[in-house]
Design an enzyme around this catalytic site. Structure first.
Site, PDB file in Angstrom:
ATOM      1  N   GLU A  70       4.752  -6.203   2.307  1.00 32.04           N
ATOM      2  CA  GLU A  70       4.671  -6.792   0.965  1.00 32.04           C
ATOM      3  C   GLU A  70       4.437  -5.734  -0.106  1.00 32.04           C
ATOM      4  O   GLU A  70       3.379  -5.688  -0.734  1.00 32.04           O
ATOM      5  CB  GLU A  70       3.539  -7.826   0.915  1.00 32.04           C
ATOM      6  N   TYR A 130       2.024  -3.175 -12.648  1.00 32.70           N
ATOM      7  CA  TYR A 130       0.633  -3.159 -13.087  1.00 32.70           C
ATOM      8  C   TYR A 130       0.529  -2.485 -14.447  1.00 32.70           C
ATOM      9  O   TYR A 130      -0.302  -1.594 -14.665  1.00 32.70           O
ATOM     10  CB  TYR A 130      -0.248  -2.451 -12.053  1.00 32.70           C
ATOM     11  N   CYS A 148      -9.407   0.794 -31.371  1.00 27.63           N
ATOM     12  CA  CYS A 148     -10.685   1.325 -31.850  1.00 27.63           C
ATOM     13  C   CYS A 148     -11.616   1.618 -30.683  1.00 27.63           C
ATOM     14  O   CYS A 148     -12.736   1.110 -30.600  1.00 27.63           O
ATOM     15  CB  CYS A 148     -11.332   0.332 -32.806  1.00 27.63           C
ATOM     16  N   GLY A 158       4.615  -3.894  -3.728  1.00 27.80           N
ATOM     17  CA  GLY A 158       4.694  -4.320  -5.118  1.00 27.80           C
ATOM     18  C   GLY A 158       5.008  -3.138  -6.002  1.00 27.80           C
ATOM     19  O   GLY A 158       6.142  -2.934  -6.432  1.00 27.80           O
ATOM     20  N   ARG A 159       3.997  -2.295  -6.254  1.00 26.70           N
ATOM     21  CA  ARG A 159       4.148  -1.132  -7.128  1.00 26.70           C
ATOM     22  C   ARG A 159       5.316  -0.250  -6.694  1.00 26.70           C
ATOM     23  O   ARG A 159       6.095   0.228  -7.516  1.00 26.70           O
ATOM     24  CB  ARG A 159       2.846  -0.326  -7.124  1.00 26.70           C
ATOM     25  N   GLY A 193       0.776  -1.236   0.000  1.00 26.49           N
ATOM     26  CA  GLY A 193       0.000   0.000   0.000  1.00 26.49           C
ATOM     27  C   GLY A 193       0.801   1.277   0.000  1.00 26.49           C
ATOM     28  O   GLY A 193       0.256   2.363   0.203  1.00 26.49           O
TER      29      GLY A 193
END
Length: 402
Positions: free
Chosen positions: A283, A381, A353, A285-286, A249
């Site tokens: 933990e 992500y 499109c 991630g980003r 987070g």
């Protein structure tokens, strides 16, 4: 838009044709991971694989990570094949029977509900995922703090504790404290529960309750995450537990890329909150991998429609989904090839499109057909969450800077 572009990214851009390319700066990633590892001294660092499961990214992170968090059987097998000795924690709100069968070979298993616990077979070391009723104001995503599909409220936790043969919060042992007296006095983690916790007394080995897991929100600064950490620690301690997975987070700003999460303050705050004999784990991630990735495209067309200027790029959000999912303008730099680009507001679009195929809206840029647009912060992500097969366009090339 001014930004520091690694020389290796510029070299890939020089030879870029109409097929886009991803460039992962593994050397930069390693430096960042080492700095995070140092800032979090005393806290275990696990990487959330869902952010970017690229094999080279995982190998670059391995020396600095205490383990990896996976959320599917596919991620589990992927990491196990690449890094056979890695410690894996398995989470996620819904687990199939085939995934539950992996529990004995996981380092930690995050239990999301009493029903999951009833289906689980040991031996396994489990954490109960808790959803506490605490404010998560300002979060980009809220997985807790109220009614969500993630984790358990105190009633669900109490049901799991009953299945595990442990007292619920408020219940006391003979010395007036929560939890088994023998567990606390021994100095060891809570002991194994009876082998028939699954509901089938067939001699299966024990499930061992190790602690709690909580990932309540994403996109928060260090002070806000420390407030949540304090709440999770207090709750877990009320259960007599000593292991706490505080989730991820950590905030990542796409509008102000120069503003980074304060790892030093967060690490210091966690050390101040921890008590002797406790294990704290995070933990991210980003916040680990976002900055290492670049997505390179070429300008195919520049045109005006009803007075607005659009640049159509060789790629699209089927390669880089991040700006659509988060609703921001993806940071970028223009690497000119002609020097003849018109300056002014422009909307950068892909060649899908759909009017939703937009990287950035009405941003200032000087560009012309043939120029390269290098999107930064494409390391998390991004490719892995994108709908690659839409319109059957060519897949991007992948390059790695070591």
């Amino acid at each position: 838009m001014s930004m520091d572009i690694p020389s290796g990214v510029r070299q890939v851009a020089e030879s870029l044709d109409d097929v886009p390319a991803y460039v992962y700066d593994l050397a930069g990633l390693a430096r960042h991971a080492a700095a995070v590892r140092a800032a979090l001294a005393g806290t275990e660092l696990c990487y959330a694989v869902k952010a970017n499961p690229d094999p080279e990214v995982l190998r670059a992170l391995a020396p600095y990570a205490d383990g990896f968090e996976v959320s599917s059987g596919g991620e589990f097998e992927h990491v196990r094949a690449l890094l056979p000795d890695a410690r894996l924690s398995f989470g996620g709100p819904g687990k199939t029977g085939a995934e539950l069968a992996l529990a004995p070979s996981a380092h930690r298993w995050h239990v999301e509900s009493p029903a999951e616990l009833r289906r689980l077979r040991g031996p396994a070391d489990v954490l109960l995922r808790v959803n506490l009723d605490v404010p998560v104001t300002g979060a980009a995503l809220a997985m807790g703090g109220g009614a969500t599909p993630f984790g358990m409220d105190p009633d669900g936790v109490a049901e799991c504790l009953a299945l595990l043969g442990r007292p619920a919060p408020g219940d006391t042992a003979s010395d007036g404290l929560p939890g088994r007296r023998s567990d606390r006095l021994s100095g060891h983690p809570p002991g194994p529960v009876s082998p028939d916790v699954s509901g089938e007394p067939d001699g299966r080995e024990a499930l061992r309750l190790r602690g709690v897991h909580a990932h309540l929100a994403s996109g928060l600064a260090a002070p806000d995450l420390l407030i949540l950490a304090e709440a999770v620690l207090a709750y877990g301690r009320s259960l007599g537990l000593r292991e706490f997975n505080l989730g991820g987070g950590m905030a990542v700003s796409y509008t102000r890329p120069e503003e980074r999460f304060d790892w030093a303050a967060y690490g210091a705050g966690l050390r101040a909150l921890a008590r002797p004999g406790e294990t704290l784990r995070v933990e991210p991630g980003r916040a680990l991998t976002a900055y290492c990735g670049w997505y390179l495209t070429t300008v195919l067309d520049v045109k005006r429609v009803h007075g607005e200027r659009f640049a159509v790029l060789s790629g699209g959000t089927h390669h880089l989904r991040t700006p659509v999912t988060k609703g921001h303008d993806q940071p970028f730099a223009v690497l000119p090839r002609s020097g003849e680009g018109e300056d002014g507001p422009v909307t950068l679009v892909g060649r899908l499109c759909t009017p939703k195929d937009v990287f950035a809206r009405r941003v200032p840029a000087a560009l012309a057909v043939g120029d390269v647009v290098a999107f930064s912060m494409a390391g998390a992500y991004a490719w892995n969450i994108s709908h690659h097969d839409f319109l059957m366009h060519p897949k991007p090339e992948f390059h790695y800077l070591r």
